[in-house]
Motif scaffolding. Structure first.
Motif, PDB file in Angstrom:
ATOM      1  N   LYS A  64       0.876  -1.284   0.101  1.00  0.00           N
ATOM      2  CA  LYS A  64       0.031  -0.156   0.015  1.00  0.00           C
ATOM      3  C   LYS A  64       0.810   1.340  -0.175  1.00  0.00           C
ATOM      4  O   LYS A  64       0.462   2.246  -0.418  1.00  0.00           O
ATOM      5  N   GLU A  65       1.928   1.234   0.558  1.00  0.00           N
ATOM      6  CA  GLU A  65       2.898   2.616   0.991  1.00  0.00           C
ATOM      7  C   GLU A  65       3.872   3.053  -0.043  1.00  0.00           C
ATOM      8  O   GLU A  65       4.237   4.079   0.157  1.00  0.00           O
ATOM      9  N   MET A  66       4.146   2.216  -1.222  1.00  0.00           N
ATOM     10  CA  MET A  66       5.266   2.539  -1.994  1.00  0.00           C
ATOM     11  C   MET A  66       5.029   3.606  -3.012  1.00  0.00           C
ATOM     12  O   MET A  66       3.977   3.672  -3.547  1.00  0.00           O
ATOM     13  N   PHE A 111      10.058   7.141   2.034  1.00  0.00           N
ATOM     14  CA  PHE A 111       9.129   7.619   1.213  1.00  0.00           C
ATOM     15  C   PHE A 111       8.017   6.682   1.652  1.00  0.00           C
ATOM     16  O   PHE A 111       8.173   5.170   1.333  1.00  0.00           O
ATOM     17  N   ARG A 112       6.798   6.998   2.121  1.00  0.00           N
ATOM     18  CA  ARG A 112       5.760   5.946   2.295  1.00  0.00           C
ATOM     19  C   ARG A 112       4.395   6.699   2.358  1.00  0.00           C
ATOM     20  O   ARG A 112       4.084   7.621   2.929  1.00  0.00           O
ATOM     21  N   TYR A 113       3.653   6.095   1.401  1.00  0.00           N
ATOM     22  CA  TYR A 113       2.260   6.759   1.144  1.00  0.00           C
ATOM     23  C   TYR A 113       1.408   6.504   2.180  1.00  0.00           C
ATOM     24  O   TYR A 113       0.718   5.338   2.114  1.00  0.00           O
ATOM     25  N   GLU A 114       1.405   7.139   3.307  1.00  0.00           N
ATOM     26  CA  GLU A 114       0.586   6.911   4.429  1.00  0.00           C
ATOM     27  C   GLU A 114      -0.196   8.172   4.632  1.00  0.00           C
ATOM     28  O   GLU A 114      -0.034   9.032   4.104  1.00  0.00           O
ATOM     29  N   ARG A 115      -1.394   7.697   5.567  1.00  0.00           N
ATOM     30  CA  ARG A 115      -2.271   9.302   6.122  1.00  0.00           C
ATOM     31  C   ARG A 115      -1.411   9.926   6.945  1.00  0.00           C
ATOM     32  O   ARG A 115      -0.912   9.486   8.017  1.00  0.00           O
ATOM     33  N   GLY A 119       3.784  12.948  13.751  1.00  0.00           N
ATOM     34  CA  GLY A 119       4.810  11.841  13.716  1.00  0.00           C
ATOM     35  C   GLY A 119       4.534  10.826  12.627  1.00  0.00           C
ATOM     36  O   GLY A 119       5.249   9.835  12.915  1.00  0.00           O
ATOM     37  N   ARG A 120       3.993  11.295  11.530  1.00  0.00           N
ATOM     38  CA  ARG A 120       3.678  10.405  10.555  1.00  0.00           C
ATOM     39  C   ARG A 120       3.536  11.328   9.263  1.00  0.00           C
ATOM     40  O   ARG A 120       2.805  11.974   9.037  1.00  0.00           O
ATOM     41  N   GLN A 121       4.723  10.839   8.444  1.00  0.00           N
ATOM     42  CA  GLN A 121       4.819  11.851   7.038  1.00  0.00           C
ATOM     43  C   GLN A 121       4.866  10.833   5.929  1.00  0.00           C
ATOM     44  O   GLN A 121       5.063   9.747   6.210  1.00  0.00           O
TER      45      GLN A 121
HETATM   46 MG    MG Z   1       4.052   1.777   9.262  1.00  0.00          MG
END
Ligand code: MG
Ligand code: ATP
Length: 426
Positions: A64-66, A111-115, A119-121
């Motif tokens: 999901k996050e790449m 780099f991670r495609y997260e919400r 503390g989360r980028q």
């Molecule tokens: Mg994680």
């Protein structure tokens, strides 16, 4: 036209914030240097295949996050979401296994495609350490102690170390048989995310943050109970050695970590001061990764610290910038080029020198030096410049005028004497 903005989840780090970043990085580098760990820098962009194979397709990160795209040559490329797979690739590709014991560190953007949230980028930074070729429990202990000491050195409070053992491949496949049966029966009580993991990455369900799922999991079989005698013995040794070092730990048998490559020791360090994204450091042993990626059978263990979360936690005393040593007040046709020359000379003594380029009146420049809280000032007008000399004095309000001196540009002895008496030896 709309104003241009940065991408969601990315952040500009501005000069004032970077004072703290740089102070933290300096301490990190010193700690790593003292522990005799060498730096490695790998590309930020890699073939997508590396992460698919290295991290595992069933993981959140890969599925999901790449950040993945085709380049102009139609090659699938990915901005690295973590560092371990790249380090393992570099280790294999550059023949580093010829000296099989390597202690390595890296630092940089991931780099991670997260919400995005506190503390989360989507672009964030990690410091990672990898001990490659190390098999003994002592290397697990050294790596945990290193992470612990780094966080302590930065003044971080309310630290909790959680440990677990994921056993070896056999232990896990024995566990999975029994866990699958349990999942079959309890499937409908799990949250949707966990349900989706049943076929892809069931182990990760243990790590769910969903409160209801967590509650139900209490009745699930425990991986820990499937550890072979050998794996268990290894784990007990780890606990014992942490106790000898007086590093407090909490056993968390649900700690599995998100990436596929871990075995035996897994650990996380959280801080109570962080709120919901509490994990500042995660790590573990990955004995199979290098072989699985085409290298020789090479045991390894590592950790990664999230720098954004680290900076949120690091002490306020790291928020201070170095005071300017010398502010050069200068004005006039002859004075200005002369002042540039002098600034270079003064910087060669490792002093922090601010050269005023405003061309403003002397009084304005004095005000600026005062505002900057410079320790001392140099004053050069055309008269001084024509005489090839300059005035230097301490800028402390109390001692103003006391230690003023006129120094010829060519007199290194006189200059060094003044610097030693007033700046360098203080
Ligand atoms: Mg994680
Ligand atoms: P989390 O459970 O918080 O998603 P993770 O298990 O995905 O963490 P790791 O892959 O172990 O994280 O990465 C190590 C560390 O990197 C984390 O403990 C955290 O401090 C930091 N980190 C991970 N993802 C992010 C992110 N999106 N933004 C900021 N920091 C992050």
């Amino acid at each position: 036209m709309n104003n241009l903005k940065n991408l969601r989840g990315t952040v500009d780090l501005l000069p004032d914030q970077l004072i703290k970043w740089q102070n933290v990085e300096k301490i990190l580098l010193e700690q790593l240097f003292r522990a005799s760990i060498k730096e490695i820098r790998t590309p930020i962009l890699e073939m997508t295949e590396l992460f698919k194979r290295g991290i595992g397709e069933g993981t959140d990160v890969v599925s999901k996050e790449m950040y993945t795209f085709l380049d102009k040559g139609e090659r699938s490329c990915t901005l690295r979401p973590e560092g371990t797979a790249s380090v393992a690739r570099a280790f294999i590709q550059n023949g580093m296994s010829s000296s099989p014991l390597q202690k390595l560190w890296y630092m940089g953007p991931m780099f991670r495609y997260e919400r995005p949230q506190a503390g989360r980028q989507r672009q964030f930074h990690q410091l990672g350490v990898e001990f490659i070729g190390y098999e003994s429990v002592r290397s697990d202990v050294e790596i945990i102690a290193l992470a612990w000491d780094i966080l302590r050195k930065l003044g971080i409070k309310e630290l909790n170390l959680e440990i677990n053992s994921l056993g070896d491949f056999n232990d896990r496949s024995n566990f999975q048989k029994s866990f699958s049966k349990w999942l079959e029966i309890n499937k409908n009580s799990l949250d949707v995310d966990s349900q989706n993991r049943i076929n892809k990455n069931p182990l990760r369900i243990l790590d769910s943050k969903n409160i209801q799922t967590k509650k139900i999991l209490e009745s699930a079989p425990k991986l820990f109970n499937f550890l072979s005698e050998k794996s268990l013995e290894r784990y007990l040794k780890l606990k014992n050695q942490l106790e000898v070092l007086k590093i407090p730990y909490i056993e968390n048998f649900n700690l599995v970590r998100g990436l596929d490559y871990y075995s035996h020791t897994a650990f996380e360090i959280t801080s109570g001061a962080l709120g919901s994204q509490a994990t500042v450091c995660g790590g573990g042993r990955y004995d199979n990764l290098i072989k699985q990626m085409g290298g020789k059978d090479t045991p390894a263990i590592g950790f990664a610290i999230g720098l954004e979360r680290l900076i949120l936690l690091a002490g306020n005393d790291l928020d201070v910038s170095r005071r300017t040593d010398i502010y050069i007040v200068n004005q006039g046709l002859i004075a200005e080029p002369f002042a540039i020359d002098l600034s270079r000379k003064l910087r060669s003594y490792d002093l922090l020198v601010e050269l005023d380029l405003s061309g403003a009146s002397f009084s304005k420049q004095f005000k600026k030096a005062n505002k900057m809280n410079s320790k001392s000032i140099v004053v050069i007008g055309d008269k001084e410049a024509a005489n090839k000399e300059f005035v230097i004095r301490l800028f402390d309000k109390e001692s103003s005028g006391n230690k003023e001196e006129i120094i010829p540009f060519d007199s290194d002895i006189k200059l060094e004497q003044w610097l030693n008496n007033n700046l360098l030896l203080n």
